[in-house]
Motif scaffolding. Structure first.
Motif, PDB file in Angstrom:
ATOM      1  N   ARG A 152      52.754  54.995  35.386  1.00 19.27           N
ATOM      2  CA  ARG A 152      53.123  53.592  35.133  1.00 19.27           C
ATOM      3  C   ARG A 152      51.923  52.893  34.487  1.00 19.27           C
ATOM      4  O   ARG A 152      51.165  52.179  35.145  1.00 19.27           O
ATOM      5  N   PRO A 153      51.736  53.091  33.183  1.00 21.58           N
ATOM      6  CA  PRO A 153      50.557  52.556  32.487  1.00 21.58           C
ATOM      7  C   PRO A 153      50.786  51.130  31.979  1.00 21.58           C
ATOM      8  O   PRO A 153      51.006  50.891  30.794  1.00 21.58           O
ATOM      9  N   PHE A 154      50.733  50.184  32.877  1.00 24.16           N
ATOM     10  CA  PHE A 154      51.007  48.794  32.559  1.00 24.16           C
ATOM     11  C   PHE A 154      49.723  48.068  32.149  1.00 24.16           C
ATOM     12  O   PHE A 154      48.603  48.562  32.336  1.00 24.16           O
ATOM     13  N   THR A 204      38.908  49.328  40.808  1.00 20.71           N
ATOM     14  CA  THR A 204      39.126  48.087  40.068  1.00 20.71           C
ATOM     15  C   THR A 204      38.220  48.158  38.854  1.00 20.71           C
ATOM     16  O   THR A 204      37.002  48.013  38.966  1.00 20.71           O
ATOM     17  N   GLN A 205      38.802  48.388  37.684  1.00 20.08           N
ATOM     18  CA  GLN A 205      38.020  48.748  36.504  1.00 20.08           C
ATOM     19  C   GLN A 205      37.887  47.631  35.476  1.00 20.08           C
ATOM     20  O   GLN A 205      36.848  47.501  34.843  1.00 20.08           O
ATOM     21  N   THR A 206      38.945  46.826  35.271  1.00 23.35           N
ATOM     22  CA  THR A 206      38.914  45.884  34.153  1.00 23.35           C
ATOM     23  C   THR A 206      39.236  44.452  34.546  1.00 23.35           C
ATOM     24  O   THR A 206      39.265  43.578  33.675  1.00 23.35           O
ATOM     25  N   HIS A 207      39.485  44.204  35.821  1.00 24.75           N
ATOM     26  CA  HIS A 207      39.842  42.853  36.247  1.00 24.75           C
ATOM     27  C   HIS A 207      38.895  42.365  37.343  1.00 24.75           C
ATOM     28  O   HIS A 207      38.326  43.157  38.085  1.00 24.75           O
ATOM     29  N   THR A 233      47.142  48.570  35.788  1.00 18.51           N
ATOM     30  CA  THR A 233      47.430  47.363  35.009  1.00 18.51           C
ATOM     31  C   THR A 233      46.349  47.165  33.948  1.00 18.51           C
ATOM     32  O   THR A 233      46.133  46.062  33.464  1.00 18.51           O
ATOM     33  N   SER A 234      45.694  48.251  33.559  1.00 18.72           N
ATOM     34  CA  SER A 234      44.579  48.179  32.605  1.00 18.72           C
ATOM     35  C   SER A 234      44.838  48.943  31.307  1.00 18.72           C
ATOM     36  O   SER A 234      43.933  49.108  30.504  1.00 18.72           O
TER      37      SER A 234
END
Length: 341
Positions: A152-154, A204-207, A233-234
């Motif tokens: 699920r690559p959202f 948590t990588q990008t937010h 979500t990234s």
């Protein structure tokens, strides 16, 4: 024919999907909606020609209401569902069913005690191509399951999380796995059966937020096969979810609303409904319609009428939450496998 009275608690964007679905069902009528915001409650009631309130306890006390749909923020699902069950209402909860397995178990136990029906929205089970995939697995047409790959690559912007203070929190949102990934996780368990153990990692990588925006897992299934899971979500700009199922006789691959590969011995790919209006919510969480919510709500009404289990049980909702909890536990232990129990 009985018309079942519906009350809806929470008038955010997903509420409109529920209300549109309910308004098109012959056996259902919308009695009242509740929102903490008077303007939103009033506008929603005008759109669907029903009563409104800012006090959801009025929904719970209304004798015309048989079924309560809970479409509030995730963190309040369990508490409001328990109150609705105590009030004698059948309950359909938007995903996730609760924020923990303990909370979900309490809901399930109370529903059983009160002889009421409890379900969680997992409308993607009702997609025609998912129904077809389920049937091929159950009939043994692709053989023993070797591997299920779920992705699920959202993509969600930082502003998406910033515009509501509950988003991205552990207590109220749950992150990429619990919020966005829950449908793929439900499908994995529905298709693949029972899980034996879980090895997972989260990050948590990008937010800038409390919860994870990336969750990964390798599952060992009780049938001897494996499954992999990725929810994020990234992934810029956001892509449709996918499911790849490999059996020892054949393979079926799905991306979004499309079956992209079909190797099933002796069975050509049947025609199936491909509803391109459903969207995939990969980049926009509002990109869904009410078609498959309607199918699930019809099943829910039938389950109440016939006093049978709904297609999506409370136990199924709890299992999805349990898997997410174990992915986090494994991640905290450096990715070491933990038993599914």
């Amino acid at each position: 024919m009985k018309k079942w009275g519906f009350g809806l608690i929470g008038c955010g964007s997903i509420a409109n999907v529920h209300l549109e679905a309910i308004s098109g069902i012959d056996q259902a009528r919308i009695v009242s909606v509740a929102s903490r915001t008077e303007q939103r409650a009033r506008e929603t009631s005008e759109r669907y020609a029903c009563a409104w309130t800012t006090d959801y306890y009025e929904i719970l006390a209304n004798r015309e209401i048989d079924i309560v749909c809970i479409t509030t923020g995730s963190g309040s699902h369990g508490r409001i569902a328990m109150e609705a069950l105590h009030a004698g209402k059948h309950v359909l909860v938007e995903k996730p069913i609760a924020m923990s397995t303990d909370e979900a178990s309490a809901m399930i136990n109370l529903a059983e005690e009160k002889q009421l029906t409890l379900s969680v929205v997992s409308q993607t089970r009702f997609f025609p191509h998912h129904q077809l995939l389920k049937r091929m697995i159950e009939e043994g047409n692709i053989g023993n399951l070797l591997l299920i790959e779920v992705s699920r690559p959202f993509y969600r912007t930082q502003s998406y999380y910033d515009e509501a203070d509950w988003r991205g929190t552990k207590a109220e949102d749950g992150g990429a796995l619990l919020n966005q990934g829950i449908h793929s996780i439900d499908l994995l368990l529905w298709l693949g059966g029972k899980v034996k153990s879980v090895a997972g990692r989260t990050a948590t990588q990008t937010h800038h937020m409390e919860s994870e925006d990336m969750g990964l897992a390798i599952l060992t299934m009780e049938n001897g096969g494996f499954a992999t899971l990725m929810c994020t979500t990234s992934a810029v700009p956001g892509f449709p979810p996918s499911i790849n199922v490999y059996g020892d006789k054949g393979t079926i691959k799905i991306a979004g609303q499309e079956i992209t590969h079909w190797t099933v011995p002796g069975i050509p790919l049947p025609n199936y409904e491909n509803d391109k209006t459903s969207g995939n919510a990969g980049a926009d969480p509002r990109n869904i319609n009410s078609t498959f919510h309607s199918k699930q709500i019809i099943d829910f009404i039938e389950s109440v009428s016939l006093k049978r289990k709904p297609a999506v049980t409370g136990e199924a909702g709890r299992d999805a939450i349990r898997l997410i909890e174990l992915i986090h536990r494994s991640s905290e232990q450096g990715g070491n496998p933990v038993p599914f129990e």
